[in-house]
Design an enzyme around this catalytic site. Sequence first.
Site, PDB file in Angstrom:
ATOM      1  N   GLY A  18       2.579   1.666   5.830  1.00  0.00           N
ATOM      2  CA  GLY A  18       2.374   2.625   4.789  1.00  0.00           C
ATOM      3  C   GLY A  18       1.152   2.831   4.377  1.00  0.00           C
ATOM      4  O   GLY A  18      -0.023   2.163   4.618  1.00  0.00           O
ATOM      5  N   GLY A  20      -1.262   5.321   1.092  1.00  0.00           N
ATOM      6  CA  GLY A  20      -1.154   5.866   0.015  1.00  0.00           C
ATOM      7  C   GLY A  20      -2.689   6.078  -0.699  1.00  0.00           C
ATOM      8  O   GLY A  20      -3.317   5.945   0.002  1.00  0.00           O
ATOM      9  N   MET A  22      -4.378   4.268  -2.565  1.00  0.00           N
ATOM     10  CA  MET A  22      -5.198   3.067  -2.503  1.00  0.00           C
ATOM     11  C   MET A  22      -5.849   2.509  -1.168  1.00  0.00           C
ATOM     12  O   MET A  22      -6.487   1.624  -1.312  1.00  0.00           O
ATOM     13  CB  MET A  22      -4.579   1.871  -3.542  1.00  0.00           C
ATOM     14  CG  MET A  22      -4.241   2.247  -4.924  1.00  0.00           C
ATOM     15  SD  MET A  22      -3.531   1.106  -5.634  1.00  0.00           S
ATOM     16  CE  MET A  22      -4.250  -0.562  -5.587  1.00  0.00           C
ATOM     17  N   VAL A  25      -1.223  -0.130   4.276  1.00  0.00           N
ATOM     18  CA  VAL A  25      -0.481  -1.521   4.294  1.00  0.00           C
ATOM     19  C   VAL A  25      -0.172  -1.761   5.748  1.00  0.00           C
ATOM     20  O   VAL A  25       0.473  -0.865   6.446  1.00  0.00           O
ATOM     21  CB  VAL A  25       0.819  -1.684   3.512  1.00  0.00           C
ATOM     22  CG1 VAL A  25       1.449  -2.981   3.770  1.00  0.00           C
ATOM     23  CG2 VAL A  25       0.559  -1.307   2.161  1.00  0.00           C
ATOM     24  N   ASP A 141       1.475   0.584 -13.821  1.00  0.00           N
ATOM     25  CA  ASP A 141       1.603   1.802 -12.884  1.00  0.00           C
ATOM     26  C   ASP A 141       2.995   1.507 -12.524  1.00  0.00           C
ATOM     27  O   ASP A 141       3.133   1.686 -11.210  1.00  0.00           O
ATOM     28  CB  ASP A 141       0.631   1.872 -11.845  1.00  0.00           C
ATOM     29  CG  ASP A 141       0.665   3.047 -10.852  1.00  0.00           C
ATOM     30  OD1 ASP A 141       0.340   2.905  -9.634  1.00  0.00           O
ATOM     31  OD2 ASP A 141       1.141   4.122 -11.523  1.00  0.00           O
TER      32      ASP A 141
END
Length: 771
Positions: A18, A20, A22, A25, A141
Amino acid sequence: MADTRLIQGRYRLHEVIGRGGMGEVWRATDEALGRRVAVKCLRPLGPQRDPASLTVLRERFRREARVAAALQHRGITVVHDFGESDGVLFLVMELLDGRNLSQLLGDNGKAPLPVDQVVDIAGQVADALAYTHRQGVVHRDLKPANIVRLGDGAVKICDFGIARFAADNGITSRLTGTGIAMGTPHYMSPEQIGGGGEIDHRSDLYSLGCVLYEIATGVPPFDLEDTWAVLVGHRDTVPAPLRSHRPELPAALDLLVLDLLAKAPEARPADAGEIRPRLATGPATASSAPPRALPGWAGRMTTGRPAATTFVGPLTAPYDPATALTGEWTRATALPPRPADGRATGTVAYPYAPHAPEVPSPAAPVSAQTSAPGHDHSTLPGTGSIPLPAPASASVAASVSAPTSELLAVLAGRHRAGLGLGRLGRWEEAAEVHRTVVRDRGRVLGADHPDTLASRYELAFALARSDRHADALREFGGVSEGRARTLGTDHADTLAARQETAYVLGGLGRHAEAHSVYAAVLAARERSMGAEHPDTLRCRHNLAFTLGRLGRLAEAYATAREVADARARLLGADHADTLATRHEVAHLLGRLGRWADALTQYREVAEARAAALGADHADTLAARYEAGICLGRLGRAEEAAALYRELAGARTRTVGPEHPETLRARHGLGVSLGRLGRWEDALAEARAVCGLRTRVLGADHPDTLVSRREIAIGLGWLGRHDEALDEYRRVAETRTRTLGAAHPDTLAARADEAHCTERRERLGRRDHRTT
């Protein structure tokens, strides 16, 4: 980080699952514990940051990661570990076999989820939020990408604490200078968008309403491409009812979501615990609130996809119940996050040992600096049982003559696993892991090898934090002797072990011996490091504490005052270490009878901690509690009662209504009510606190007995002397049994009993003469 890279000598990264805003993963293997995990690598810190800001960034990350690791609920993703590798901050989490809600909607062609799934997801997410909000934790969030539904139907929330860390520190690229997330305004509460409102648990409820709206209807509440229009919708538009999109939805769900989407926080449900019952019944009407002004900077925002994936990507690995850790959970202990013990960071470990409001509690001495640089042993509630591999005794024994690099790496990994358990506050488990490493390192490296002694030091530290002080003292003594032989008596590691020895001696009540050791370590630190080195000042702080315990109050006060001044010069007036010593100064002022000066100190410490840590942080509340003691001593009972009432409310919010700290605040309130002459109210409060303490702590616990004595005092003031005498006798008998007949507390209880007996007899004679 490349494929199959090993970070921290423990976590083997296999493939990215994953990406994103931030970071990434990875699917990974924890080679120390033999289980599959997910490792989230946040964006690199970057060379453009100055060293001071990097230090602050790392500390904030550790703080938020500890918050996430402390959460224990079946609806929250387990955080196993965290750290930094080559400038990249990382989290180690359980590996989930499932899809997040954004992916489920995509799999369904953006069509809404089945009604039974929507209701089930709503209930599970609400239960998880209710738990976290009771711990004083707000997600900030919540969105479909942060909610994962597993193959067995369980639902888990991800990214607790880390979302705030990213927002505060600009890790995600979707931030402005104000720290507001720019990419996905579809799930943000009006107070988040405005930037000026208070962000509390009700903001999560609004975001949950947005999520439920989308999975129930297939679209977010304000399904618009123009960011301005989305913001205006959140600000002052009541969304269309869910049933206008999908008539078959339950009316209770429709009304609940509209209430969750109320513009004003106070118009939403009071807490997440109301959600599951309302899914079955529901109120008669939905609520709304007046619009709020839109911030001037809002036009800079850009619209992103409503359900952007930022945390859990496609998790394609097969599900293995033995390693996924989604089945068994432990009950949350609702302990407050305590400050770090100070070995690496210098933060004082404040004691939370209960005491009556008449007796101020000192700050605890801090521990010596760790021999493992950068290691941080924060005490937190446990997060479940980590399955530890069996000790490799056979292989170790077979390799005594020629330890291989592979074997040493295995032992190093087990050492780090023990450190991780300690970092999560699971000290008994940590002690057992370190004990096996001490044994096996001793066999292959020798008893005095630095690595063996480092593991023995960690074993002793874990034993001390498990209240096994006698065992800890023996181990610290062995480490001190071994390091003195191999490193020298004035080496920093030797002094660290000796200082921990003194700390444990204090825990055993052997304060005279502790003073002797602290004095010797202080002299050595001054010789080798200088009088104002942070480690020297830490030792002097501990010495001041010990002088106070020995009754040498004038010396203790003078020493603490000097340390506070030195720390203020070197670290700053609002540094945690400076405030820790000022807390001790205030305590000593109280013991010297200078209650007005002590009150001023405690209030200044509380104000500084509130600014740095938050108004509801445990350290802030500890200083405010001591201020309440000072107010009582100064005869300002009305102010003390108001303060204790506020503290009881804050403790209830953060650690729960039955936590010892909450009960201590309520006990102080009862004492203050008695001082105001409101004895019926005081007696009722004392009885309530005593009942809770009996259930939580036990009938013989010192705090329970203090509450029972307060009951007796209230009964006496109300003229019910027979009942009062019964309570005094129970306290005296229990203390005689548990402490011994000569203990000062037992003698005080016997004096109370005798005084009550005399008063009852005197009143009886007076009544006899009257008749």
